[in-house]
Write an enzyme that holds these catalytic residues in place. Structure first.
Site, mmCIF file in Angstrom:
data_model
loop_
_atom_site.group_PDB
_atom_site.id
_atom_site.type_symbol
_atom_site.label_atom_id
_atom_site.label_comp_id
_atom_site.label_asym_id
_atom_site.label_seq_id
_atom_site.Cartn_x
_atom_site.Cartn_y
_atom_site.Cartn_z
ATOM 1 N N ASP A 182 0.820 -1.212 0.000
ATOM 2 C CA ASP A 182 0.000 0.000 0.000
ATOM 3 C C ASP A 182 0.852 1.260 0.000
ATOM 4 O O ASP A 182 2.033 1.215 0.294
ATOM 5 C CB ASP A 182 -0.810 0.038 1.302
ATOM 6 C CG ASP A 182 -2.137 -0.657 1.154
ATOM 7 O OD1 ASP A 182 -2.489 -1.019 0.029
ATOM 8 O OD2 ASP A 182 -2.817 -0.811 2.180
ATOM 9 N N LYS B 193 -3.344 3.162 -2.304
ATOM 10 C CA LYS B 193 -4.477 4.049 -2.516
ATOM 11 C C LYS B 193 -4.210 5.378 -1.845
ATOM 12 O O LYS B 193 -3.817 5.416 -0.688
ATOM 13 C CB LYS B 193 -5.745 3.491 -1.892
ATOM 14 C CG LYS B 193 -6.057 2.098 -2.274
ATOM 15 C CD LYS B 193 -7.232 1.621 -1.455
ATOM 16 C CE LYS B 193 -7.257 0.112 -1.489
ATOM 17 N NZ LYS B 193 -7.417 -0.531 -0.244
ATOM 18 N N GLY C 2 -0.342 -0.154 9.175
ATOM 19 C CA GLY C 2 -0.995 -0.349 10.469
ATOM 20 C C GLY C 2 -1.388 -1.794 10.683
ATOM 21 O O GLY C 2 -0.611 -2.713 10.457
ATOM 22 N N MET D 241 -8.352 8.868 9.003
ATOM 23 C CA MET D 241 -8.773 9.420 7.709
ATOM 24 C C MET D 241 -9.623 10.677 7.911
ATOM 25 O O MET D 241 -10.589 10.900 7.186
ATOM 26 C CB MET D 241 -9.585 8.378 6.907
ATOM 27 C CG MET D 241 -8.838 7.080 6.680
ATOM 28 S SD MET D 241 -9.908 5.718 6.177
ATOM 29 C CE MET D 241 -10.629 5.219 7.742
HETATM 30 C C1 LIG Z 1 -7.081 3.423 5.473
HETATM 31 S S1 LIG Z 1 -6.584 3.800 7.087
HETATM 32 C C2 LIG Z 1 -5.585 2.446 7.436
HETATM 33 C C3 LIG Z 1 -5.344 2.273 8.889
HETATM 34 C C4 LIG Z 1 -4.391 1.164 9.197
HETATM 35 N N1 LIG Z 1 -4.945 -0.105 8.805
HETATM 36 C C5 LIG Z 1 -4.018 1.137 10.678
HETATM 37 O O1 LIG Z 1 -4.359 0.180 11.389
HETATM 38 O O2 LIG Z 1 -3.368 2.083 11.116
HETATM 39 C C6 LIG Z 1 -5.451 5.109 6.804
HETATM 40 C C7 LIG Z 1 -5.466 6.126 7.912
HETATM 41 O O3 LIG Z 1 -4.680 5.693 9.017
HETATM 42 C C8 LIG Z 1 -4.105 6.795 9.647
HETATM 43 N N2 LIG Z 1 -2.647 6.627 9.628
HETATM 44 C C9 LIG Z 1 -1.966 5.611 9.127
HETATM 45 N N3 LIG Z 1 -0.658 5.753 9.346
HETATM 46 C C10 LIG Z 1 -0.515 6.902 10.015
HETATM 47 C C11 LIG Z 1 0.602 7.599 10.531
HETATM 48 N N4 LIG Z 1 1.847 7.133 10.399
HETATM 49 N N5 LIG Z 1 0.399 8.772 11.166
HETATM 50 C C12 LIG Z 1 -0.855 9.250 11.325
HETATM 51 N N6 LIG Z 1 -1.934 8.626 10.859
HETATM 52 C C13 LIG Z 1 -1.779 7.464 10.213
HETATM 53 C C14 LIG Z 1 -4.511 8.030 8.880
HETATM 54 O O4 LIG Z 1 -5.644 8.567 9.509
HETATM 55 C C15 LIG Z 1 -4.837 7.442 7.539
HETATM 56 O O5 LIG Z 1 -5.753 8.262 6.838
#
Ligand SMILES: C[S@@+](CC[C@H](N)C(=O)[O-])C[C@H]1O[C@@H](n2cnc3c(N)ncnc32)[C@H](O)[C@@H]1O
Length: 463
Positions: free
Chosen positions: A249, A271, A303, A384
């Site tokens: 991703d 994405k 994540g 997000m």
């Molecule tokens: C589609 S979601 C995926 C989340 C991911 N599966 C998780 O468990 O963190 C993507 C969102 O995760 C958050 N995000 C992911 N990585 C981040 C980071 N390093 N710092 C801040 N927000 C993060 C943001 O809000 C981003 O828009």
């Protein structure tokens, strides 16, 4: 290569150890663990050494080294005395007699050296600096030790028990090697490492009975964490390094993708908001067809794959086609970014629960029943939510959260350049408009945010 690493079988073999001090005791412990029939020649021997010899049926001759006669019938000699002349004499006599000799801390007198050993019996890993820096070799050993779980010994035992069966079932060398590679690196190995040997044995039977099963691929859905590559789990690294193909991703750090094998195929399916590089159905389908082609596929997701990650959808198709898969949790952004920002999400003086909330806009709305977010003892974490931030702040106030409720926005959590902006439901909108943070960002709402000013430890602090 200055030395050839080999594994010596010492069970029952006569070995002479010259010396009885601390270093000699250490060597004795190692030699006895390998089953040597040990004779120690030294005027004095440490109490521990005497005890070791007693337990293992070894012999202590309380005498000084007497010369070549002491070496008669020995298969290996180790000199570990504090006297350089004695050590040198032992080495010379052993060389003349053609007996492998090690002199502690004197590589020039040795015909073999002891490597640092990672002992996952029956699996052994030896690390050597060719006598240059035993300390460095031990340091490398510690690093490897952290990567090789103790259960690997069990995996080696398991493979040993099946060796003959597999050789009989698959006489052709290439097919057998492929079988073992898939078994050890794939789900069978994982079952053994997880302590499920009966299930692993069932899987072995199945695979041996059905050779088409040999060519079935697998999918590993791995959580890559929020950004800092060091936050990856050992299991994720192990599976990543076994993959033939890696689908990743946008939010997965390049350093993590780089951990895949050099010859693994890498496919970007990332994405960005509203700009899907590969539509979700196509990703699901791609995973399926790669696995059906016999590939070991890693699907790397930022994540945790099951938190706003659509991981469930991706494996649903695999499950319906009977493709084996595993899901490895990752550190979700809320957890990673909050820790790196010094915001304990459930600090007991502030919050008794935490809620992860999707903050994206549908049209110009963030669709929620906002009346459920009114508890002041609950921390809210919006994923997000950058674009929808004004709506989030407005709706929370309309639902009854006070205007001065603290809010933090964490930009690039856990990564280089992490920034934390803090304000309140009333002010955050303006702060963000002024500071223009860039995705990915996470929004934390609740009084735990006030702890940031004292507990921040990573990256730049907000002034
Ligand atoms: C589609 S979601 C995926 C989340 C991911 N599966 C998780 O468990 O963190 C993507 C969102 O995760 C958050 N995000 C992911 N990585 C981040 C980071 N390093 N710092 C801040 N927000 C993060 C943001 O809000 C981003 O828009």
């Amino acid at each position: 290569m200055e030395y050839l690493p080999v594994c010596l079988r010492l069970r029952g073999a006569p070995v002479l150890l010259v010396g009885g001090g601390t270093v000699a005791t250490r060597k004795a412990r190692l030699l006895l663990r390998a089953g040597a029939r040990l004779t120690v020649v030294a005027p004095e021997a440490s109490a521990e050494l005497q005890e070791l010899l007693q337990d293992a049926g070894g012999e202590w001759r309380a005498d000084a080294y007497a010369g070549p006669a002491d070496l008669a019938d020995q298969s290996l000699v180790v000199a570990a005395t504090p006297d350089a002349a004695t050590n040198r004499a032992v080495s010379e006599h052993a060389h003349v007699a053609g007996i492998p000799v090690n002199v502690v801390d004197s590589p020039e007198l040795c015909s073999f050296i002891f490597p640092a050993v990672i002992d996952r019996d029956p699996l052994l890993i030896a690390v050597s600096s060719s006598g240059r820096s035993p300390v460095l070799a031990r340091l490398v050993r510690r690093k490897i030790e952290a990567l090789i779980p103790a259960a690997y010994g069990g995996l080696a035992e398991f493979a040993g028990r099946w060796r003959d069966r597999v050789r009989d079932a698959l006489p052709e060398e290439g097919a057998r090697r492929l079988f073992w590679e898939q078994a050890v690196e794939g789900s069978i190995g994982e079952l053994v490492l997880a302590g499920r040997e009966t299930d692993a044995a069932g899987r072995m039977e199945q695979r041996l009975a059905d050779s088409t099963d040999l060519h079935r691929g697998e999918v590993y859905l791995l959580g890559a964490g929020p950004g800092d590559p060091d936050l990856l789990t050992f299991k994720a690294v192990r599976l990543l390094q076994s993959a033939d193909v890696v689908l990743y991703d946008r939010l997965v750090a390049p350093a993590i993708v780089d951990m895949a094998r050099r010859d693994a195929e890498r496919i970007y399916v990332g994405k960005a908001r509203a700009a899907h590089a590969v539509p979700q159905q196509d990703i699901n389908q791609l995973l399926l067809s790669l696995a059906q082609a016999g590939k070991r596929v890693v699907r790397l997701k930022g994540g945790d794959p099951f938190i706003f990650g659509r991981g469930g959808e991706e494996i649903a198709l695999l499950a319906s086609h009977g493709i084996p898969f595993q899901v490895v949790p990752g550190i979700t952004a809320a957890s990673g970014a909050a820790c790196y920002a010094g915001i304990p999400l459930t600090h007991r003086d502030h919050a008794q629960s935490v809620r992860f909330v999707a903050g994206y806009l549908k049209g110009d709305r963030v669709e929620h029943d906002w009346s459920q977010f009114t508890s002041e003892t609950e921390t809210l974490v919006f994923y997000m939510g950058l674009v929808g931030l004004p709506v989030i702040c407005r709706e929370l106030q309309a639902a009854g959260r006070p205007a001065d409720t603290p809010v933090a926005l964490i930009e690039r959590g856990t990564m280089e350049g992490q920034r934390v902006l803090t304000g309140t439901l009333a002010t955050m909108d303006d702060i963000v408009a002024r500071e223009k943070p860039r995705a990915p960002t996470l929004i934390i709402v609740g009084s735990v945010v006030t702890l940031h000013k004292d507990l921040a430890w990573f990256g730049a602090r907000e002034d």
